[in-house]
Design a protein around this motif. Structure first.
Motif, short mmCIF file in Angstrom:
data_model
loop_
_atom_site.label_atom_id
_atom_site.label_comp_id
_atom_site.label_asym_id
_atom_site.label_seq_id
_atom_site.Cartn_x
_atom_site.Cartn_y
_atom_site.Cartn_z
N TRP A 46 73.54 -13.08 -14.03
CA TRP A 46 73.13 -13.69 -15.29
C TRP A 46 71.86 -13.02 -15.77
N VAL A 47 71.76 -12.79 -17.08
CA VAL A 47 70.59 -12.14 -17.68
C VAL A 47 69.82 -13.12 -18.57
N ALA A 48 70.53 -13.72 -19.49
CA ALA A 48 69.87 -14.62 -20.45
C ALA A 48 70.92 -15.50 -21.08
N SER A 49 70.48 -16.65 -21.57
CA SER A 49 71.40 -17.54 -22.26
C SER A 49 70.65 -18.39 -23.26
N VAL A 50 71.40 -18.89 -24.22
CA VAL A 50 70.85 -19.79 -25.22
C VAL A 50 71.85 -20.90 -25.44
N THR A 51 71.35 -22.12 -25.49
CA THR A 51 72.22 -23.27 -25.68
C THR A 51 72.41 -23.55 -27.16
N ALA A 52 73.33 -24.44 -27.45
CA ALA A 52 73.54 -24.85 -28.85
C ALA A 52 72.28 -25.47 -29.42
N GLY A 53 71.47 -26.02 -28.56
CA GLY A 53 70.21 -26.60 -29.00
C GLY A 53 69.09 -25.59 -29.07
N ARG A 54 69.45 -24.30 -28.95
CA ARG A 54 68.52 -23.18 -29.07
C ARG A 54 67.54 -23.07 -27.90
N HIS A 55 67.86 -23.69 -26.79
CA HIS A 55 67.01 -23.52 -25.61
C HIS A 55 67.37 -22.19 -24.95
N LYS A 56 66.37 -21.37 -24.74
CA LYS A 56 66.61 -20.03 -24.19
C LYS A 56 66.07 -19.93 -22.77
N ARG A 57 66.81 -19.21 -21.96
CA ARG A 57 66.40 -18.96 -20.58
C ARG A 57 66.64 -17.50 -20.25
N TYR A 58 65.79 -16.99 -19.37
CA TYR A 58 65.89 -15.58 -18.99
C TYR A 58 65.77 -15.43 -17.48
N ALA A 59 66.46 -14.45 -16.96
CA ALA A 59 66.26 -14.09 -15.57
C ALA A 59 64.85 -13.51 -15.42
N ASP A 60 64.26 -13.71 -14.27
CA ASP A 60 62.90 -13.24 -14.06
C ASP A 60 62.78 -11.73 -14.28
N SER A 61 63.83 -11.02 -13.95
CA SER A 61 63.79 -9.55 -14.03
C SER A 61 63.70 -9.04 -15.47
N VAL A 62 64.06 -9.88 -16.44
CA VAL A 62 64.04 -9.42 -17.83
C VAL A 62 63.09 -10.22 -18.71
N LYS A 63 62.51 -11.24 -18.13
CA LYS A 63 61.60 -12.08 -18.92
C LYS A 63 60.48 -11.24 -19.50
N ASP A 64 60.13 -11.52 -20.71
CA ASP A 64 59.07 -10.83 -21.46
C ASP A 64 59.49 -9.43 -21.95
N ARG A 65 60.73 -9.02 -21.61
CA ARG A 65 61.22 -7.73 -22.13
C ARG A 65 62.46 -7.90 -23.00
N PHE A 66 63.29 -8.88 -22.70
CA PHE A 66 64.53 -9.12 -23.43
C PHE A 66 64.38 -10.37 -24.29
N ILE A 67 65.06 -10.34 -25.42
CA ILE A 67 65.06 -11.49 -26.31
C ILE A 67 66.50 -11.79 -26.71
#
Length: 114
Positions: A46-67
């Motif tokens: 898993w890399v990143a995901s966004v819920t229908a409620g616009r809550h975003k989560r990122y894997a630690d390895s890509v945090k602050d680099r991927f949007i």
């Protein structure tokens, strides 16, 4: 319903790419839109995901680099990848999760060169 991922390619380390995933066909009740990747010889992660409620989560390895960004009306999801490293080389897959289950895209190759 099918998902079409695009935007992969060859980029030098430190560069950027933007992946996009669009859906064809009718899909309703999307709960989560996300990106995963699978490097050669490794399990899909898993890399990143966004819920229908616009809550975003990122894997630690890509945090602050991927949007990750999504359009719930158009049912598209994008992944802006910045400051890419060799470790980001993988096939990237998008996935939509709805009340009816998961739908996966076909994958797009991202290759980062030194």
């Amino acid at each position: 319903v099918q998902l079409q991922a695009s935007g992969g390619g060859l980029v030098q380390a430190g560069g950027s790419l933007r992946l996009s995933c669009v859906s064809s066909g009718r899909i309703s009740g999307i709960k989560v839109m996300g990106w995963y990747r699978q490097a050669a010889g490794k399990q899909r992660e898993w890399v990143a995901s966004v819920t229908a409620g616009r809550h975003k989560r990122y894997a630690d390895s890509v945090k602050d680099r991927f949007i990750i960004s999504a359009d719930n009306v158009k049912k598209t999801v994008s992944l802006q990848m910045n400051n890419l490293t060799l470790e980001d080389t993988a096939v990237y897959y998008c996935k939509f999760t709805s009340a009816w289950g998961d739908v996966w895209g076909q994958g797009t190759q991202v290759t980062v060169s030194s």
